[in-house]
Design a protein around this motif. Sequence first.
Motif, PDB file in Angstrom:
ATOM      1  N   GLN A   7      -6.038 -20.507  -1.708  1.00 53.19           N
ATOM      2  CA  GLN A   7      -5.370 -21.356  -2.483  1.00 53.19           C
ATOM      3  C   GLN A   7      -3.998 -22.149  -2.316  1.00 53.19           C
ATOM      4  N   LEU A   8      -3.200 -21.263  -1.533  1.00 53.33           N
ATOM      5  CA  LEU A   8      -1.902 -21.738  -1.022  1.00 53.33           C
ATOM      6  C   LEU A   8      -2.197 -23.061   0.023  1.00 53.33           C
ATOM      7  N   ALA A   9      -3.120 -22.582   0.931  1.00 54.33           N
ATOM      8  CA  ALA A   9      -3.438 -23.478   1.890  1.00 54.33           C
ATOM      9  C   ALA A   9      -3.882 -24.878   1.406  1.00 54.33           C
ATOM     10  N   PHE A  10      -4.701 -24.862   0.328  1.00 56.77           N
ATOM     11  CA  PHE A  10      -5.056 -25.934  -0.197  1.00 56.77           C
ATOM     12  C   PHE A  10      -4.263 -26.801  -0.947  1.00 56.77           C
ATOM     13  N   MET A  11      -3.292 -26.205  -1.722  1.00 54.81           N
ATOM     14  CA  MET A  11      -2.329 -26.808  -2.172  1.00 54.81           C
ATOM     15  C   MET A  11      -1.349 -27.627  -1.330  1.00 54.81           C
ATOM     16  N   MET A  12      -0.849 -26.704  -0.070  1.00 56.54           N
ATOM     17  CA  MET A  12      -0.232 -27.552   0.818  1.00 56.54           C
ATOM     18  C   MET A  12      -0.642 -28.511   1.593  1.00 56.54           C
ATOM     19  N   ILE A  13      -2.054 -28.427   1.701  1.00 53.50           N
ATOM     20  CA  ILE A  13      -2.539 -29.596   2.531  1.00 53.50           C
ATOM     21  C   ILE A  13      -2.444 -30.687   1.580  1.00 53.50           C
ATOM     22  N   GLU A  14      -2.797 -30.602   0.420  1.00 48.26           N
ATOM     23  CA  GLU A  14      -3.056 -31.605  -0.714  1.00 48.26           C
ATOM     24  C   GLU A  14      -1.928 -32.369  -1.058  1.00 48.26           C
ATOM     25  N   TYR A  15      -0.662 -31.663  -0.925  1.00 47.63           N
ATOM     26  CA  TYR A  15       0.626 -32.388  -1.104  1.00 47.63           C
ATOM     27  C   TYR A  15       1.125 -32.881   0.048  1.00 47.63           C
ATOM     28  N   ILE A  16       0.657 -32.425   1.113  1.00 48.38           N
ATOM     29  CA  ILE A  16       1.161 -33.112   2.645  1.00 48.38           C
ATOM     30  C   ILE A  16       0.236 -34.610   2.581  1.00 48.38           C
ATOM     31  N   ARG A  17      -1.234 -34.458   2.108  1.00 47.05           N
ATOM     32  CA  ARG A  17      -1.862 -35.671   2.197  1.00 47.05           C
ATOM     33  C   ARG A  17      -1.522 -36.507   1.214  1.00 47.05           C
ATOM     34  N   ARG A  18      -1.020 -36.228   0.055  1.00 45.21           N
ATOM     35  CA  ARG A  18      -0.215 -37.243  -0.902  1.00 45.21           C
ATOM     36  C   ARG A  18       0.821 -38.062  -0.202  1.00 45.21           C
ATOM     37  N   TYR A  19       1.438 -37.337   0.160  1.00 48.37           N
ATOM     38  CA  TYR A  19       2.861 -37.730   0.918  1.00 48.37           C
ATOM     39  C   TYR A  19       2.449 -38.731   2.094  1.00 48.37           C
ATOM     40  N   ALA A  20       1.604 -38.371   3.108  1.00 47.63           N
ATOM     41  CA  ALA A  20       1.383 -38.942   4.094  1.00 47.63           C
ATOM     42  C   ALA A  20       0.661 -40.356   3.959  1.00 47.63           C
ATOM     43  N   VAL A  21      -0.239 -40.315   2.917  1.00 50.81           N
ATOM     44  CA  VAL A  21      -0.710 -41.319   2.456  1.00 50.81           C
ATOM     45  C   VAL A  21       0.136 -42.375   1.720  1.00 50.81           C
ATOM     46  N   GLY A  22       1.007 -41.733   0.937  1.00 46.77           N
ATOM     47  CA  GLY A  22       1.697 -42.578  -0.006  1.00 46.77           C
ATOM     48  C   GLY A  22       3.054 -43.217   0.494  1.00 46.77           C
TER      49      GLY A  22
END
Length: 384
Positions: A328-343
């Motif tokens: 769960q922690l892994a998915f949360m961190m990678i999703e937050y990083i994804r949003r930031y890197a894309v945006g």
Amino acid sequence: MSEQIVITPVSGKGDLDAFIELAYRLNADDPNWVPPLRADMRELLTPGKNPFHEHAKVQLFLARRGDKVVGRISAHYDELALEQPPEQGMGPGTGNWGLLEAEDEEVNAALIARAEDWLREQGMTRVLAPISLSIWEEPGLLVQGHDHPPMIMMGHHKPHYQGWIEAQGYAVAKKLYTYDLEVENGFPEIVNRIVKLGERSKNITVRRVDKSRFEDEAQIILGILNEAWSKNWGFVPFTETEKAYGAKKLKPIILEGANMIAEIDGEPAAFMISWPDINTKLIDMKGKLFPFNWAKLLWWLRNPQSPNFRVPLMGVVKKYQNTRIASQLAFMMIEYIRRYAVGEHGAKRAEVGWILEDNQGMVAIADAIESKVNREYRIYEKQL
């Protein structure tokens, strides 16, 4: 008949220059080879600048035919690696070679034989290779993925090196994978649901790294890493000097929103780091910062617009490993990083790894986000 191959230890600045320069000549015809900065290579190989040398012994060799340099190799062993349990890959008697470049198979064989002889002289009984120089730098030989450039801190090698090395009696000890994924359009719905569940938890906090207190944040991350990876194959702990050195070296490419620390009840529990792929800039610099490339690189690093990001490391403290909360922690961190890197930085794809072939937890996460293996590296072993 070709001239005799003569292999000598690197001695002095001229030899070190020749050792470094050879890679640029032998790889000049490969459009996917990313020339490292010469200054970085010199720092890597210089005691007093790279703290790896504080607990390792390194000997560099050059191969010549007549006056022409035709090959190079490093032979080395790490005192900290010798202290690790043998069942974890390293252990007593385990030495390494790396940084191999050779004009032809005859030169390759002569260099490996010389490195093996040196390791025997040092009391080593087994080789793990190629490792250049530390397991934390560029381990393994690329055997799949030659058709595209590597991302930051990943190696790229000529395809025929695989056959040349295996012909010298080397067997595969471990496979390392990198995973490629498209990030613009988000992850599968099941991952999104797991992230939302985590966001509703009062116990979980996932926050960005704070660069205003970067040294403290680096200590948290590397402390988790040393604990979380301590039972992994190939693990060698970071020293305090290496922690400080690594933090200083990596700080220029650290973007706060691309690096996360997860806390449970206010205590650090996991981290994930991600870097913009600086190789997209280095590939055109031919390994030189001067006279103008340093300014271009510095300007780019102020706000890097990069289509590619790499996630090289994550870790979860032992308390939560092999539990549902770890993923769960892994998915949360990678999703937050994804949003930031894309945006914020225009990311289109990411690369996760390297990941050990038998790291079931990380392989499961890579599968869940629908990433695919795009590169395979192999670490070989041989008894001396």
